[in-house]
Design a protein around this motif. Structure first.
Motif, PDB file in Angstrom:
ATOM      1  N   CYS A 177       3.272  17.222   0.056  1.00 17.62           N
ATOM      2  CA  CYS A 177       2.652  15.907   0.007  1.00 17.62           C
ATOM      3  C   CYS A 177       3.757  14.862  -0.111  1.00 17.62           C
ATOM      4  O   CYS A 177       4.491  14.856  -1.102  1.00 17.62           O
ATOM      5  CB  CYS A 177       1.691  15.799  -1.170  1.00 17.62           C
ATOM      6  SG  CYS A 177       1.059  14.131  -1.468  1.00 17.62           S
ATOM      7  N   ALA A 178       3.860  14.010   0.897  1.00 19.62           N
ATOM      8  CA  ALA A 178       4.896  12.982   0.919  1.00 19.62           C
ATOM      9  C   ALA A 178       4.280  11.606   0.707  1.00 19.62           C
ATOM     10  O   ALA A 178       3.308  11.250   1.387  1.00 19.62           O
ATOM     11  CB  ALA A 178       5.638  13.021   2.240  1.00 19.62           C
ATOM     12  N   ALA A 179       4.846  10.857  -0.221  1.00 18.62           N
ATOM     13  CA  ALA A 179       4.382   9.506  -0.499  1.00 18.62           C
ATOM     14  C   ALA A 179       5.286   8.503   0.191  1.00 18.62           C
ATOM     15  O   ALA A 179       6.508   8.667   0.221  1.00 18.62           O
ATOM     16  CB  ALA A 179       4.380   9.250  -2.005  1.00 18.62           C
ATOM     17  N   GLN A 238       0.817  -1.193   0.000  1.00 19.29           N
ATOM     18  CA  GLN A 238       0.000   0.000   0.000  1.00 19.29           C
ATOM     19  C   GLN A 238       0.858   1.252   0.000  1.00 19.29           C
ATOM     20  O   GLN A 238       2.033   1.210   0.359  1.00 19.29           O
ATOM     21  CB  GLN A 238      -0.909   0.030   1.238  1.00 19.29           C
ATOM     22  CG  GLN A 238      -2.220  -0.709   1.052  1.00 19.29           C
ATOM     23  CD  GLN A 238      -3.127  -0.064   0.015  1.00 19.29           C
ATOM     24  OE1 GLN A 238      -2.891   1.046  -0.428  1.00 19.29           O
ATOM     25  NE2 GLN A 238      -4.153  -0.790  -0.399  1.00 19.29           N
ATOM     26  N   VAL A 239       0.249   2.340  -0.442  1.00 22.13           N
ATOM     27  CA  VAL A 239       0.933   3.630  -0.516  1.00 22.13           C
ATOM     28  C   VAL A 239       0.094   4.666   0.207  1.00 22.13           C
ATOM     29  O   VAL A 239      -1.136   4.683   0.088  1.00 22.13           O
ATOM     30  CB  VAL A 239       1.147   4.048  -1.982  1.00 22.13           C
ATOM     31  CG1 VAL A 239       1.689   5.462  -2.069  1.00 22.13           C
ATOM     32  CG2 VAL A 239       2.089   3.068  -2.678  1.00 22.13           C
ATOM     33  N   GLN A 240       0.763   5.521   0.959  1.00 19.02           N
ATOM     34  CA  GLN A 240       0.080   6.614   1.648  1.00 19.02           C
ATOM     35  C   GLN A 240       0.622   7.942   1.135  1.00 19.02           C
ATOM     36  O   GLN A 240       1.831   8.092   0.942  1.00 19.02           O
ATOM     37  CB  GLN A 240       0.297   6.539   3.156  1.00 19.02           C
ATOM     38  CG  GLN A 240      -0.273   5.305   3.829  1.00 19.02           C
ATOM     39  CD  GLN A 240       0.602   4.073   3.640  1.00 19.02           C
ATOM     40  OE1 GLN A 240       1.835   4.165   3.705  1.00 19.02           O
ATOM     41  NE2 GLN A 240      -0.023   2.929   3.387  1.00 19.02           N
ATOM     42  N   LEU A 241      -0.289   8.875   0.929  1.00 20.31           N
ATOM     43  CA  LEU A 241       0.074  10.243   0.589  1.00 20.31           C
ATOM     44  C   LEU A 241      -0.382  11.128   1.746  1.00 20.31           C
ATOM     45  O   LEU A 241      -1.571  11.147   2.071  1.00 20.31           O
ATOM     46  CB  LEU A 241      -0.602  10.704  -0.703  1.00 20.31           C
ATOM     47  CG  LEU A 241      -0.308   9.923  -1.979  1.00 20.31           C
ATOM     48  CD1 LEU A 241      -1.009  10.558  -3.168  1.00 20.31           C
ATOM     49  CD2 LEU A 241       1.182   9.842  -2.233  1.00 20.31           C
ATOM     50  N   VAL A 242       0.564  11.833   2.350  1.00 30.14           N
ATOM     51  CA  VAL A 242       0.246  12.664   3.508  1.00 30.14           C
ATOM     52  C   VAL A 242       0.516  14.118   3.149  1.00 30.14           C
ATOM     53  O   VAL A 242       1.651  14.495   2.845  1.00 30.14           O
ATOM     54  CB  VAL A 242       1.068  12.255   4.736  1.00 30.14           C
ATOM     55  CG1 VAL A 242       0.745  13.165   5.912  1.00 30.14           C
ATOM     56  CG2 VAL A 242       0.781  10.795   5.092  1.00 30.14           C
ATOM     57  N   GLU A 243      -0.550  14.914   3.210  1.00 33.51           N
ATOM     58  CA  GLU A 243      -0.463  16.336   2.867  1.00 33.51           C
ATOM     59  C   GLU A 243      -0.309  17.176   4.122  1.00 33.51           C
ATOM     60  O   GLU A 243      -0.775  16.807   5.200  1.00 33.51           O
ATOM     61  CB  GLU A 243      -1.718  16.767   2.115  1.00 33.51           C
ATOM     62  CG  GLU A 243      -1.937  16.045   0.815  1.00 33.51           C
ATOM     63  CD  GLU A 243      -3.385  15.688   0.595  1.00 33.51           C
ATOM     64  OE1 GLU A 243      -3.772  15.451  -0.563  1.00 33.51           O
ATOM     65  OE2 GLU A 243      -4.129  15.635   1.584  1.00 33.51           O
ATOM     66  N   SER A 244       0.292  18.346   3.946  1.00 33.57           N
ATOM     67  CA  SER A 244       0.392  19.305   5.037  1.00 33.57           C
ATOM     68  C   SER A 244       0.527  20.705   4.444  1.00 33.57           C
ATOM     69  O   SER A 244       0.822  20.862   3.265  1.00 33.57           O
ATOM     70  CB  SER A 244       1.601  18.995   5.931  1.00 33.57           C
ATOM     71  OG  SER A 244       2.792  19.056   5.180  1.00 33.57           O
ATOM     72  N   ASP A 248      10.567  16.676  -5.090  1.00 33.49           N
ATOM     73  CA  ASP A 248      11.857  16.131  -4.685  1.00 33.49           C
ATOM     74  C   ASP A 248      11.745  14.622  -4.863  1.00 33.49           C
ATOM     75  O   ASP A 248      11.121  13.940  -4.041  1.00 33.49           O
ATOM     76  CB  ASP A 248      12.146  16.509  -3.231  1.00 33.49           C
ATOM     77  CG  ASP A 248      13.524  16.057  -2.776  1.00 33.49           C
ATOM     78  OD1 ASP A 248      14.046  15.063  -3.318  1.00 33.49           O
ATOM     79  OD2 ASP A 248      14.070  16.679  -1.850  1.00 33.49           O
ATOM     80  N   ASN A 249      12.313  14.105  -5.940  1.00 31.12           N
ATOM     81  CA  ASN A 249      12.168  12.680  -6.238  1.00 31.12           C
ATOM     82  C   ASN A 249      12.817  11.794  -5.180  1.00 31.12           C
ATOM     83  O   ASN A 249      12.334  10.694  -4.911  1.00 31.12           O
ATOM     84  CB  ASN A 249      12.753  12.372  -7.620  1.00 31.12           C
ATOM     85  CG  ASN A 249      11.932  12.969  -8.746  1.00 31.12           C
ATOM     86  OD1 ASN A 249      10.721  13.140  -8.615  1.00 31.12           O
ATOM     87  ND2 ASN A 249      12.570  13.298  -9.850  1.00 31.12           N
ATOM     88  N   ALA A 250      13.898  12.254  -4.589  1.00 29.25           N
ATOM     89  CA  ALA A 250      14.576  11.462  -3.560  1.00 29.25           C
ATOM     90  C   ALA A 250      13.691  11.289  -2.319  1.00 29.25           C
ATOM     91  O   ALA A 250      13.815  10.302  -1.599  1.00 29.25           O
ATOM     92  CB  ALA A 250      15.889  12.118  -3.170  1.00 29.25           C
ATOM     93  N   LYS A 251      12.801  12.261  -2.083  1.00 30.17           N
ATOM     94  CA  LYS A 251      11.926  12.214  -0.915  1.00 30.17           C
ATOM     95  C   LYS A 251      10.498  11.816  -1.277  1.00 30.17           C
ATOM     96  O   LYS A 251       9.622  11.798  -0.399  1.00 30.17           O
ATOM     97  CB  LYS A 251      11.902  13.575  -0.225  1.00 30.17           C
ATOM     98  CG  LYS A 251      13.240  14.005   0.362  1.00 30.17           C
ATOM     99  CD  LYS A 251      13.126  15.349   1.055  1.00 30.17           C
ATOM    100  CE  LYS A 251      14.453  15.773   1.659  1.00 30.17           C
ATOM    101  NZ  LYS A 251      14.356  17.094   2.341  1.00 30.17           N
TER     102      LYS A 251
END
Length: 123
Positions: free
Chosen positions: A22-24, A1-7, A72-75
Motif C-alpha cells: 500500500c503506497a501513500a 488530498q492523499v491517495q492510498l493504492v493497494e496491490s 518503508d517510511n522513505a516510500k
C-alpha cells in the motif's frame, strides 16, 4: 488530498502466501500509524495488523505468527506478508494511514483508506 493504492491481492491455495503493498501519495507531511484491515462478507471490518512510524507492531490474534507487517517510511509504503493462508483469511483487505498534513503553520491528522484488494484462499 492523499491517495492510498493497494496491490498484491489474488487467489491462493490454502497454505500459500501473498504479499500486499500500500503506497501513500499526495499532500503528506508525515505518516503516523499505518495498518491493514479486512472485511469478509457479512462481517464487520476488523484490524489485521498495524505499525507505528517507529516500527512497533500489533497483530490480531488470528494472524499472529503467520502475517508480518512492515513499512518503508522513505516510500510511504506499508506491506503485509501473509503466510500459511487459510480459507478464513478470505476477505477484502484495506490499507489505512494516519496522515499528518500541514496547512500554513498548522498541522492536522486525518485517516485515509485504500480502495481495498480482494484476497481469496481456496483450493
Amino acid at each position: 488530498q492523499v491517495q492510498l493504492v493497494e496491490s498484491g491481492g489474488g487467489l491462493v491455495q490454502p497454505g500459500g502466501s501473498l504479499r500486499l503493498s500500500c503506497a501513500a501519495s499526495g499532500s503528506i507531511f508525515s505518516i503516523n500509524a499505518m495498518g491493514w484491515y479486512r472485511q469478509a462478507p457479512g462481517k464487520q471490518r476488523e484490524l489485521v495488523a498495524d505499525i507505528t512510524s517507529s516500527g512497533s507492531t500489533n497483530y490480531a490474534d488470528s494472524v499472529k505468527g503467520r502475517f508480518t507487517i512492515s513499512r518503508d517510511n522513505a516510500k510511504n509504503t506499508v506491506y503485509l506478508q501473509m503466510n500459511s493462508l487459510k480459507p478464513e483469511d478470505t476477505a477484502v483487505y484495506y490499507c489505512n494511514a494516519e496522515v499528518v498534513q500541514a496547512v500554513l503553520i498548522a498541522k492536522y491528522k486525518y485517516h485515509y483508506w485504500g480502495q481495498g484488494t480482494q484476497v481469496t484462499v481456496s483450493s
